[in-house]
Design a protein around this motif. Structure first.
Motif, PDB file in Angstrom:
ATOM      1  N   MET A   1      83.898  68.216 -70.472  1.00  0.00           N
ATOM      2  CA  MET A   1      82.855  68.638 -69.549  1.00  0.00           C
ATOM      3  C   MET A   1      83.432  69.723 -68.642  1.00  0.00           C
ATOM      4  N   PRO A   2      82.710  70.799 -68.412  1.00  0.00           N
ATOM      5  CA  PRO A   2      83.212  71.868 -67.545  1.00  0.00           C
ATOM      6  C   PRO A   2      83.495  71.378 -66.122  1.00  0.00           C
ATOM      7  N   LYS A   3      84.432  72.051 -65.480  1.00  0.00           N
ATOM      8  CA  LYS A   3      84.823  71.736 -64.100  1.00  0.00           C
ATOM      9  C   LYS A   3      84.361  72.885 -63.214  1.00  0.00           C
ATOM     10  N   TYR A   4      83.917  72.550 -62.006  1.00  0.00           N
ATOM     11  CA  TYR A   4      83.438  73.535 -61.037  1.00  0.00           C
ATOM     12  C   TYR A   4      84.099  73.309 -59.685  1.00  0.00           C
ATOM     13  N   VAL A   5      84.273  74.404 -58.951  1.00  0.00           N
ATOM     14  CA  VAL A   5      84.722  74.356 -57.565  1.00  0.00           C
ATOM     15  C   VAL A   5      83.553  74.847 -56.710  1.00  0.00           C
ATOM     16  N   ILE A   6      83.198  74.036 -55.722  1.00  0.00           N
ATOM     17  CA  ILE A   6      82.072  74.355 -54.851  1.00  0.00           C
ATOM     18  C   ILE A   6      82.600  74.581 -53.441  1.00  0.00           C
TER      19      ILE A   6
ATOM     20  N   ALA B   1      81.707  77.948 -58.678  1.00  0.00           N
ATOM     21  CA  ALA B   1      82.463  78.709 -59.682  1.00  0.00           C
ATOM     22  C   ALA B   1      82.993  77.774 -60.760  1.00  0.00           C
ATOM     23  N   ARG B   2      82.779  78.165 -62.006  1.00  0.00           N
ATOM     24  CA  ARG B   2      83.306  77.380 -63.120  1.00  0.00           C
ATOM     25  C   ARG B   2      84.802  77.654 -63.265  1.00  0.00           C
ATOM     26  N   VAL B   3      85.562  76.604 -63.407  1.00  0.00           N
ATOM     27  CA  VAL B   3      87.010  76.713 -63.609  1.00  0.00           C
ATOM     28  C   VAL B   3      87.239  77.048 -65.084  1.00  0.00           C
ATOM     29  N   VAL B   4      87.970  78.134 -65.329  1.00  0.00           N
ATOM     30  CA  VAL B   4      88.231  78.517 -66.720  1.00  0.00           C
ATOM     31  C   VAL B   4      89.583  78.022 -67.212  1.00  0.00           C
ATOM     32  N   THR B   5      90.518  77.819 -66.295  1.00  0.00           N
ATOM     33  CA  THR B   5      91.814  77.247 -66.646  1.00  0.00           C
ATOM     34  C   THR B   5      92.511  76.853 -65.355  1.00  0.00           C
TER      35      THR B   5
END
Length: 91
Positions: free
Chosen positions: A1-6, A78-82
């Motif tokens: 599942m994608p990770k996000y930073v808010i 923002a979606r975390v890409v790595t």
């Protein structure tokens, strides 16, 4: 599942009481329970005037919907890409 930073701008949030932070956390968890497993709160960092939250979610829209339903700001999502850390520097 994608990770996000808010990023949530909340003036003087770093000065609120432990009870206030508990109430905010309870509100967030209640909204998440109603939304289902497609959006999950991992943890948050509280600074003087902002909260930086890490979420797992199937989409950015779900992260923003959680903020809307909870009455929380979501100034930046923002979606975390790595990820990198000190071991990234190792050869």
């Amino acid at each position: 599942m994608p990770k996000y930073v808010i990023e949530r701008a909340i003036p003087n949030i770093g000065a609120v009481s432990a009870g206030d932070l508990q109430a905010i956390s309870q509100k967030s968890c209640g909204v998440l329970r109603d939304m289902g497993p497609e959006v999950q709160w991992v943890h948050s960092y509280v600074t003087g005037d902002k909260i930086y939250c890490v979420y797992n979610a199937t989409s950015e829209e779900l992260v923003r919907e959680h903020a809307r339903l909870g009455g929380f700001p979501a100034d930046s999502v923002a979606r975390v890409v790595t990820t990198i850390d000190p071991t990234t520097a190792e050869v």
